[in-house]
Design a protein around this motif. Sequence first.
Motif, short mmCIF file in Angstrom:
data_model
loop_
_atom_site.label_atom_id
_atom_site.label_comp_id
_atom_site.label_asym_id
_atom_site.label_seq_id
_atom_site.Cartn_x
_atom_site.Cartn_y
_atom_site.Cartn_z
N GLY A 23 0.87 -1.16 -0.03
CA GLY A 23 -0.15 -0.03 -0.11
C GLY A 23 0.84 1.45 0.10
N GLY A 24 2.36 1.08 -0.20
CA GLY A 24 3.15 2.38 -0.10
C GLY A 24 3.44 2.78 1.38
N ARG A 25 2.87 2.14 2.45
CA ARG A 25 3.28 2.46 3.68
C ARG A 25 4.65 2.18 4.09
NH1 ARG A 25 -2.26 0.96 3.46
NH2 ARG A 25 -1.34 -1.11 3.72
N LYS A 26 5.21 2.90 5.02
CA LYS A 26 6.63 2.59 5.40
C LYS A 26 6.45 1.54 6.46
CE LYS A 26 10.80 4.96 6.84
NZ LYS A 26 11.58 4.12 6.08
N VAL A 27 7.43 0.89 6.23
CA VAL A 27 7.55 -0.43 7.20
C VAL A 27 8.93 -0.27 7.99
CG1 VAL A 27 7.52 -3.26 7.38
CG2 VAL A 27 6.01 -1.67 5.64
N ALA A 28 8.62 -0.58 9.09
CA ALA A 28 10.01 -0.31 9.72
C ALA A 28 10.89 -1.55 9.57
CB ALA A 28 9.64 -0.28 11.53
N PRO A 29 11.96 -1.49 9.58
CA PRO A 29 12.86 -2.56 9.15
C PRO A 29 12.95 -3.70 10.34
CG PRO A 29 14.27 -0.64 9.88
CD PRO A 29 12.89 -0.47 9.85
N PRO A 30 12.81 -4.98 10.14
CA PRO A 30 12.73 -6.02 11.18
C PRO A 30 14.09 -5.83 12.10
CG PRO A 30 13.32 -6.87 9.01
CD PRO A 30 13.26 -5.42 8.78
N PRO A 31 14.00 -6.62 13.19
CA PRO A 31 15.23 -6.60 13.99
C PRO A 31 16.03 -7.44 13.30
CG PRO A 31 13.19 -7.14 15.35
CD PRO A 31 12.67 -7.10 13.70
N ALA A 32 17.24 -7.24 13.54
CA ALA A 32 18.32 -7.89 12.97
C ALA A 32 18.74 -9.18 13.38
CB ALA A 32 19.61 -6.89 12.88
N PHE A 33 17.83 -9.94 13.51
CA PHE A 33 18.08 -11.30 13.86
C PHE A 33 18.95 -12.02 12.65
CE2 PHE A 33 13.88 -10.88 15.93
CZ PHE A 33 14.15 -11.27 17.01
N ARG A 34 19.73 -12.99 13.05
CA ARG A 34 20.39 -13.77 12.16
C ARG A 34 19.39 -14.75 11.31
NH1 ARG A 34 25.55 -16.73 14.70
NH2 ARG A 34 24.15 -18.12 14.27
N ARG A 35 19.21 -14.68 10.25
CA ARG A 35 18.23 -15.50 9.49
C ARG A 35 18.90 -16.86 9.06
NH1 ARG A 35 13.30 -13.80 10.34
NH2 ARG A 35 13.59 -11.65 10.81
N LEU A 36 19.00 -17.66 10.08
CA LEU A 36 19.37 -18.95 9.76
C LEU A 36 18.38 -19.93 10.03
CD1 LEU A 36 22.92 -18.58 11.43
CD2 LEU A 36 22.37 -18.49 9.00
N PRO A 37 18.11 -21.05 9.30
CA PRO A 37 17.02 -21.78 9.91
C PRO A 37 17.23 -22.61 10.95
CG PRO A 37 18.10 -22.76 7.66
CD PRO A 37 18.68 -21.45 8.03
N PRO A 38 16.57 -22.89 11.72
CA PRO A 38 16.69 -23.65 13.07
C PRO A 38 17.07 -25.14 12.67
CG PRO A 38 14.42 -23.41 13.00
CD PRO A 38 15.06 -22.63 11.99
N LYS A 39 17.60 -25.77 13.47
CA LYS A 39 18.08 -27.15 13.36
C LYS A 39 16.74 -27.82 14.08
CE LYS A 39 22.74 -27.55 13.14
NZ LYS A 39 22.81 -26.47 12.08
N PRO A 40 16.22 -29.11 13.56
CA PRO A 40 15.07 -29.66 14.25
C PRO A 40 15.40 -30.43 15.34
CG PRO A 40 16.02 -31.08 12.22
CD PRO A 40 16.81 -29.80 12.15
N PRO A 41 14.38 -30.51 16.38
CA PRO A 41 14.81 -31.21 17.53
C PRO A 41 15.18 -32.64 17.44
CG PRO A 41 12.91 -29.76 17.72
CD PRO A 41 13.31 -29.68 16.42
N THR A 42 15.80 -33.36 18.08
CA THR A 42 15.89 -34.79 17.85
C THR A 42 14.83 -35.72 18.28
OG1 THR A 42 16.99 -34.95 20.06
CG2 THR A 42 18.64 -34.49 18.20
N TRP A 43 14.00 -35.11 19.00
CA TRP A 43 12.75 -35.95 19.30
C TRP A 43 11.50 -35.72 18.71
CZ3 TRP A 43 9.24 -32.43 20.04
CH2 TRP A 43 9.67 -30.75 20.12
N LEU A 44 11.77 -35.17 17.40
CA LEU A 44 10.33 -35.04 16.53
C LEU A 44 10.06 -36.38 15.70
CD1 LEU A 44 11.39 -31.88 14.15
CD2 LEU A 44 9.47 -32.02 16.05
#
Length: 151
Positions: A23-44
């Motif tokens: 819609g053209g509205r300004k969006v505040a930038p997201p927090p600077a989290f490291r964008r790495l996929p999590p590893k699955p828990p062993t108990w899944l």
Amino acid sequence: MGRTPQPVTLKLLNGTSEGRDSGGRKVAPPPAFRRLPPKPPTWLTREARAEWKRVVSELTRLDLLKESDRATLAVYCETWARFVEATRTIQREGMTIEAKQGLLAHPAVAIARAAGRELRAFATQFGLTPASEGALSKGADDGEGDDNPFA
């Protein structure tokens, strides 16, 4: 309760320009989290692990996952596994059972129904449902008010 706010990254995917939503509205930038996929828990469980592999690749491609999403994603995947197990039980044993009171709904019916509701809620958080995906592509309202009187 209004709509659940969408992650900033999802708002920006179809933005009109850098830092703006569709819609053209300004969006505040997201927090600077490291964008790495999590590893699955062993108990899944096996079914949950298969779901994890299926969704993580797409969510990683969209740069939506961070390591701290592990718990929510694990619950989503185990909820999927519970839904699958309940559905298989219903297919195998039927939707009803004989009881002293007469014919009753099989307990797996309630389990599948509850898991389905939970699954939709978790899936929406990650933009995994057609409705949440469609809303993202239209620049859905995040419930924070609207600066555009014509939207």
